[in-house]
Design a protein around this motif. Sequence first.
Motif, short mmCIF file in Angstrom:
data_model
loop_
_atom_site.label_atom_id
_atom_site.label_comp_id
_atom_site.label_asym_id
_atom_site.label_seq_id
_atom_site.Cartn_x
_atom_site.Cartn_y
_atom_site.Cartn_z
N GLU A 114 -12.26 3.94 -3.62
CA GLU A 114 -12.59 5.14 -2.83
C GLU A 114 -11.85 6.38 -3.34
O GLU A 114 -12.33 7.51 -3.19
N ASN A 115 -10.68 6.17 -3.95
CA ASN A 115 -9.91 7.32 -4.44
C ASN A 115 -10.62 8.08 -5.57
O ASN A 115 -10.30 9.24 -5.84
N TRP A 116 -11.61 7.45 -6.21
CA TRP A 116 -12.40 8.16 -7.23
C TRP A 116 -13.10 9.37 -6.64
O TRP A 116 -13.48 10.30 -7.36
N ARG A 117 -13.29 9.36 -5.32
CA ARG A 117 -14.02 10.47 -4.68
C ARG A 117 -13.10 11.63 -4.28
O ARG A 117 -13.56 12.60 -3.68
N ARG A 118 -11.84 11.53 -4.61
CA ARG A 118 -10.94 12.67 -4.33
C ARG A 118 -11.27 13.83 -5.27
O ARG A 118 -11.97 13.64 -6.27
N PRO A 119 -10.74 15.04 -4.97
CA PRO A 119 -11.03 16.19 -5.86
C PRO A 119 -10.71 15.82 -7.32
O PRO A 119 -9.71 15.14 -7.58
N LEU A 155 0.96 -3.77 -6.39
CA LEU A 155 1.05 -2.39 -5.90
C LEU A 155 -0.34 -1.74 -5.92
O LEU A 155 -1.02 -1.75 -6.96
N PHE A 156 -0.71 -1.18 -4.77
CA PHE A 156 -2.01 -0.49 -4.68
C PHE A 156 -1.80 0.92 -5.21
O PHE A 156 -1.19 1.77 -4.56
N ALA A 157 -2.29 1.16 -6.42
CA ALA A 157 -2.04 2.45 -7.07
C ALA A 157 -3.22 3.40 -6.94
O ALA A 157 -3.04 4.63 -6.88
N ASN A 174 -2.03 2.49 9.94
CA ASN A 174 -2.22 1.10 10.37
C ASN A 174 -3.57 0.57 9.93
O ASN A 174 -4.42 0.24 10.74
N ARG A 175 -3.82 0.55 8.64
CA ARG A 175 -5.09 -0.02 8.20
C ARG A 175 -4.95 -0.64 6.82
O ARG A 175 -3.97 -0.40 6.11
N ILE A 176 -5.98 -1.42 6.46
CA ILE A 176 -5.97 -2.18 5.21
C ILE A 176 -6.53 -1.34 4.06
O ILE A 176 -6.20 -1.56 2.89
N SER A 177 -7.41 -0.37 4.37
CA SER A 177 -8.01 0.51 3.35
C SER A 177 -8.59 -0.26 2.16
O SER A 177 -8.37 0.12 1.00
N ASN A 178 -9.31 -1.35 2.46
CA ASN A 178 -10.05 -2.08 1.42
C ASN A 178 -9.15 -2.75 0.37
O ASN A 178 -9.52 -2.92 -0.77
N ILE A 188 0.89 -1.17 0.00
CA ILE A 188 0.00 0.00 0.00
C ILE A 188 0.92 1.21 0.00
O ILE A 188 1.56 1.54 1.01
N MET A 189 1.03 1.83 -1.16
CA MET A 189 1.99 2.92 -1.35
C MET A 189 1.33 4.21 -0.88
O MET A 189 0.63 4.87 -1.64
N ASP A 190 1.56 4.57 0.37
CA ASP A 190 0.82 5.70 0.93
C ASP A 190 1.75 6.82 1.37
O ASP A 190 2.90 6.58 1.75
N GLY A 191 1.23 8.04 1.34
CA GLY A 191 1.98 9.18 1.88
C GLY A 191 2.45 10.20 0.86
O GLY A 191 3.18 11.13 1.20
N ILE A 238 3.19 -4.66 2.88
CA ILE A 238 3.89 -3.49 3.41
C ILE A 238 2.97 -2.29 3.25
O ILE A 238 2.35 -2.12 2.20
N ARG A 239 2.83 -1.50 4.31
CA ARG A 239 2.14 -0.22 4.16
C ARG A 239 3.07 0.89 4.63
O ARG A 239 3.62 0.82 5.73
N THR A 240 3.23 1.89 3.81
CA THR A 240 4.11 3.00 4.17
C THR A 240 3.31 4.10 4.85
O THR A 240 2.09 4.05 4.94
#
Length: 261
Positions: free
Chosen positions: A74-79, A68-70, A200-204, A25-28, A194-196
């Motif tokens: 839910e990200n469709w609801r971003r601006p 890789l979670f790209a 601390n969550r799975i985010s679906n 989960i490539m986050d941040g 791995i989540r960066t």
Amino acid sequence: MSESNGNHSSTNGSSPALPRHIAIIMDGNGRWAKRRFLPRVEGHRQGAKAVRRVVEESVRLGIRYLTLFAFSTENWRRPSDEVSSLMKLFLMHLESEVDLLKEHSIRLRAIGDLERLPAPVASALERCMTATQEGTAMDLVLAISYGGREEIVSAARRIAAEVKSGALDIQSIDEVAFSTKLYAPDIPDPDLLIRTSDENRISNFLLWQLAYSEIVLSPVLWPDFSKEEYMRCLEEYARRERRFGLTREQMLELRTLERSA
Ligand code: IPE
Ligand code: IPE
Ligand code: MG
């Protein structure tokens, strides 16, 4: 367990130190940009560089599957400007990285609700997957417009259709039969998630497949995720004892059996 069990967890007893399948989960990206007073899209641009680093390092190490979670459902609801910037970045990289993927014998695959992608992105993805389909070193699985719940619901829908048509008997629906209806049934479950960025969550993400994955959290924001930090995550994984619900003694016995087989 045999490979033919599809998505089912392998005990991976013969090679516990190196994961066969890593999911990330490539986050941040947004926070990386915000800290530098830059627009969020700049974080996504730098994030793409980290993708390249991790992909190259994974092939070098001999990782067989990298997911890789790209982009999540839910990200469709971003601006909308962030969504369209991300789509442009996907398009650009899908077109520019084909040669690199081929050079490393990497096969690109995708999981998710791909029908929601803008047509140019969907066709670039299709072209890249076709161009790399002979790759044998590593499957690079892009989770794009992906949601774990949606994946399970769509599998349930397909199962229901088969039951309705008479092709499938209700009694024969078990975990193996169900998992064949998921997006990529031939890929074994991730050994390591791995989540960066210290979340601390799975985010679906991969709700079905992560049942027995080891989870390693990295505090690093994704654009800063280096080879060294990747190695640290892999070292942490190598120290874990996976038991799959069994006792330690049973697992040791299983490993001995697998080694002598
Ligand atoms: C991950 O970074 C990339 C995507 C979700 C597309 P974020 O954009 O979620 O970054 P943060 O979490 O806001 O820092
Ligand atoms: C998960 O990150 C999705 C991707 C990395 C593509 P998010 O940033 O969307 O997740 P939340 O909102 O923090 O749970
Ligand atoms: Mg985020």
